[in-house]
Design a protein around this motif. Sequence first.
Motif, PDB file in Angstrom:
ATOM      1  N   GLU A  26       0.819  -1.205   0.000  1.00 19.21           N
ATOM      2  CA  GLU A  26       0.000   0.000   0.000  1.00 19.21           C
ATOM      3  C   GLU A  26       0.855   1.257   0.000  1.00 19.21           C
ATOM      4  OE1 GLU A  26      -2.852   2.919   0.123  1.00 19.21           O
ATOM      5  OE2 GLU A  26      -2.933   0.848  -0.581  1.00 19.21           O
ATOM      6  N   ALA A  27       1.972   1.225   0.719  1.00 16.94           N
ATOM      7  CA  ALA A  27       2.848   2.402   0.760  1.00 16.94           C
ATOM      8  C   ALA A  27       3.421   2.708  -0.620  1.00 16.94           C
ATOM      9  CB  ALA A  27       3.976   2.182   1.764  1.00 16.94           C
ATOM     10  N   MET A  28       3.801   1.683  -1.372  1.00 19.44           N
ATOM     11  CA  MET A  28       4.305   1.939  -2.722  1.00 19.44           C
ATOM     12  C   MET A  28       3.171   2.340  -3.657  1.00 19.44           C
ATOM     13  SD  MET A  28       6.902  -0.238  -5.173  1.00 19.44           S
ATOM     14  CE  MET A  28       8.360   0.275  -4.218  1.00 19.44           C
ATOM     15  N   ARG A  29       1.999   1.736  -3.483  1.00 20.91           N
ATOM     16  CA  ARG A  29       0.863   2.117  -4.332  1.00 20.91           C
ATOM     17  C   ARG A  29       0.529   3.593  -4.193  1.00 20.91           C
ATOM     18  NH1 ARG A  29      -4.061   3.564  -4.492  1.00 20.91           N
ATOM     19  NH2 ARG A  29      -4.148   3.713  -2.230  1.00 20.91           N
ATOM     20  N   SER A  30       0.635   4.105  -2.965  1.00 19.38           N
ATOM     21  CA  SER A  30       0.330   5.516  -2.714  1.00 19.38           C
ATOM     22  C   SER A  30       1.559   6.412  -2.883  1.00 19.38           C
ATOM     23  CB  SER A  30      -0.246   5.678  -1.304  1.00 19.38           C
ATOM     24  OG  SER A  30       0.692   5.260  -0.320  1.00 19.38           O
ATOM     25  N   GLU A  31       2.645   5.829  -3.378  1.00 18.98           N
ATOM     26  CA  GLU A  31       3.898   6.551  -3.672  1.00 18.98           C
ATOM     27  C   GLU A  31       4.506   7.216  -2.436  1.00 18.98           C
ATOM     28  OE1 GLU A  31       4.518   8.454  -7.446  1.00 18.98           O
ATOM     29  OE2 GLU A  31       2.514   7.845  -8.120  1.00 18.98           O
ATOM     30  N   THR A  40       8.959 -12.868  -1.412  1.00 19.07           N
ATOM     31  CA  THR A  40       8.629 -13.595  -2.636  1.00 19.07           C
ATOM     32  C   THR A  40       7.142 -13.585  -2.972  1.00 19.07           C
ATOM     33  OG1 THR A  40      10.516 -15.029  -2.225  1.00 19.07           O
ATOM     34  CG2 THR A  40       8.874 -15.818  -3.793  1.00 19.07           C
ATOM     35  N   GLY A  41       6.306 -13.961  -2.008  1.00 18.11           N
ATOM     36  CA  GLY A  41       4.883 -14.058  -2.286  1.00 18.11           C
ATOM     37  C   GLY A  41       4.211 -12.718  -2.499  1.00 18.11           C
ATOM     38  N   ALA A  42       4.783 -11.656  -1.934  1.00 16.91           N
ATOM     39  CA  ALA A  42       4.187 -10.330  -2.061  1.00 16.91           C
ATOM     40  C   ALA A  42       4.554  -9.651  -3.371  1.00 16.91           C
ATOM     41  CB  ALA A  42       4.622  -9.450  -0.890  1.00 16.91           C
ATOM     42  N   VAL A  43       5.559 -10.173  -4.081  1.00 11.12           N
ATOM     43  CA  VAL A  43       6.042  -9.500  -5.294  1.00 11.12           C
ATOM     44  C   VAL A  43       4.945  -9.333  -6.345  1.00 11.12           C
ATOM     45  CG1 VAL A  43       7.647  -9.651  -7.242  1.00 11.12           C
ATOM     46  CG2 VAL A  43       8.441 -10.140  -4.927  1.00 11.12           C
ATOM     47  N   PRO A  44       4.171 -10.379  -6.704  1.00 10.96           N
ATOM     48  CA  PRO A  44       3.114 -10.165  -7.703  1.00 10.96           C
ATOM     49  C   PRO A  44       2.077  -9.134  -7.274  1.00 10.96           C
ATOM     50  CG  PRO A  44       3.589 -12.501  -7.486  1.00 10.96           C
ATOM     51  CD  PRO A  44       4.295 -11.813  -6.362  1.00 10.96           C
ATOM     52  N   PHE A  45       1.776  -9.063  -5.972  1.00 12.70           N
ATOM     53  CA  PHE A  45       0.860  -8.037  -5.489  1.00 12.70           C
ATOM     54  C   PHE A  45       1.467  -6.650  -5.695  1.00 12.70           C
ATOM     55  CE2 PHE A  45      -0.190 -11.861  -3.103  1.00 12.70           C
ATOM     56  CZ  PHE A  45      -1.575 -11.894  -3.190  1.00 12.70           C
ATOM     57  N   ALA A  46       2.759  -6.524  -5.384  1.00  9.76           N
ATOM     58  CA  ALA A  46       3.431  -5.243  -5.565  1.00  9.76           C
ATOM     59  C   ALA A  46       3.447  -4.828  -7.032  1.00  9.76           C
ATOM     60  CB  ALA A  46       4.855  -5.325  -5.014  1.00  9.76           C
ATOM     61  N   VAL A  47       3.693  -5.800  -7.927  1.00  9.85           N
ATOM     62  CA  VAL A  47       3.734  -5.500  -9.360  1.00  9.85           C
ATOM     63  C   VAL A  47       2.363  -5.056  -9.853  1.00  9.85           C
ATOM     64  CG1 VAL A  47       4.014  -6.541 -11.642  1.00  9.85           C
ATOM     65  CG2 VAL A  47       5.689  -7.007  -9.846  1.00  9.85           C
ATOM     66  N   ASN A  48       1.331  -5.790  -9.490  1.00 12.88           N
ATOM     67  CA  ASN A  48       0.010  -5.566 -10.077  1.00 12.88           C
ATOM     68  C   ASN A  48      -0.811  -4.495  -9.369  1.00 12.88           C
ATOM     69  OD1 ASN A  48      -0.371  -7.690 -12.314  1.00 12.88           O
ATOM     70  ND2 ASN A  48       0.496  -8.876 -10.639  1.00 12.88           N
ATOM     71  N   ILE A  49      -0.506  -4.244  -8.097  1.00 16.42           N
ATOM     72  CA  ILE A  49      -1.261  -3.257  -7.334  1.00 16.42           C
ATOM     73  C   ILE A  49      -0.483  -1.950  -7.168  1.00 16.42           C
ATOM     74  CG2 ILE A  49      -2.269  -2.743  -5.061  1.00 16.42           C
ATOM     75  CD1 ILE A  49      -2.839  -5.742  -4.786  1.00 16.42           C
ATOM     76  N   ALA A  50       0.831  -2.067  -6.986  1.00 17.46           N
ATOM     77  CA  ALA A  50       1.624  -0.902  -6.579  1.00 17.46           C
ATOM     78  C   ALA A  50       2.589  -0.410  -7.645  1.00 17.46           C
ATOM     79  CB  ALA A  50       2.395  -1.239  -5.300  1.00 17.46           C
ATOM     80  N   ASN A  51       2.523  -0.957  -8.869  1.00 17.35           N
ATOM     81  CA  ASN A  51       3.410  -0.516  -9.964  1.00 17.35           C
ATOM     82  C   ASN A  51       4.880  -0.736  -9.642  1.00 17.35           C
ATOM     83  OD1 ASN A  51       1.255   0.453 -11.640  1.00 17.35           O
ATOM     84  ND2 ASN A  51       1.106   2.235 -10.283  1.00 17.35           N
ATOM     85  N   ALA A  52       5.176  -1.793  -8.901  1.00 16.06           N
ATOM     86  CA  ALA A  52       6.572  -2.104  -8.580  1.00 16.06           C
ATOM     87  C   ALA A  52       7.269  -2.710  -9.796  1.00 16.06           C
ATOM     88  CB  ALA A  52       6.646  -3.071  -7.408  1.00 16.06           C
ATOM     89  N   VAL A  53       8.557  -2.404  -9.929  1.00 18.99           N
ATOM     90  CA  VAL A  53       9.400  -2.966 -10.984  1.00 18.99           C
ATOM     91  C   VAL A  53      10.496  -3.787 -10.315  1.00 18.99           C
ATOM     92  CG1 VAL A  53      10.894  -2.495 -12.960  1.00 18.99           C
ATOM     93  CG2 VAL A  53       8.946  -0.983 -12.467  1.00 18.99           C
TER      94      VAL A  53
END
Length: 235
Positions: A26-31, A40-53
């Motif tokens: 959520e912190a990355m999603r809200s910049e 590991t398991g949170a990475v796809p959530f970060a990519v798809n929800i928070a625009n993580a690269v």
Amino acid sequence: LLDNIRGETGKDIEYVPLDSYAAQVEAMRSERLHVAGFSTGAVPFAVNIANAVPFSIQIEGGEDGGAFGYRLWLITQLDNGEINEIEDLAGKAVAHADPSSNSGNLAPRALFANEGVVPDEDYEVSYSGGHQQSSLGVANGDYDAAPVCSTCYARVARDGQLDPEQVKCIWASDPFPTTAFSYVNTLHPDIQEGVRAAFLDYDYQDTAIAEEFEGRGTWVEIDYATVWDIILQIQ
């Protein structure tokens, strides 16, 4: 590492400790968070929800370097004669780490089911809050067993928080990729390059980073879709 990020980007750096996987995404999603290591398991959530690269993971350095990743271990007490294989989990008190955790929840749900034991059907899942809590809970007898990240367990044992001679691993998965270091895709390209350089262009093998992460003091570039393929299949 923080000094190198600061030097390569020219930006002030504020280090913020992890509160929870969900709060991190959520912190990355809200910049409010721009660079992070996602489990590991949170990475796809970060990519798809928070625009993580995701751009890098840690590997072991030195002449024998190149190894990366961790395994899902199923642990129980050494003297627990009732649990010697996955099927023995039926009806037992089993701790999972966190709902978004790969080795602490998502992977065992998929892989244990392949072995004929379905979490929440064959045994009731209790969420401990993390791999450390699961490891300590098993060691202290609060849980009969727990799926844990092998490297997370190793850190708990290394720090003297439990006696590894009192715990046994009865099953292990094939290796999974470890933490993905990532930046939010809205950063200016020059800052993105600076962040990448701070991780990829420096040797951390003789620093406290390598000591903390079982010798993994070197970062290498990754292709997310390739390295996370097995995780995406599980999820």
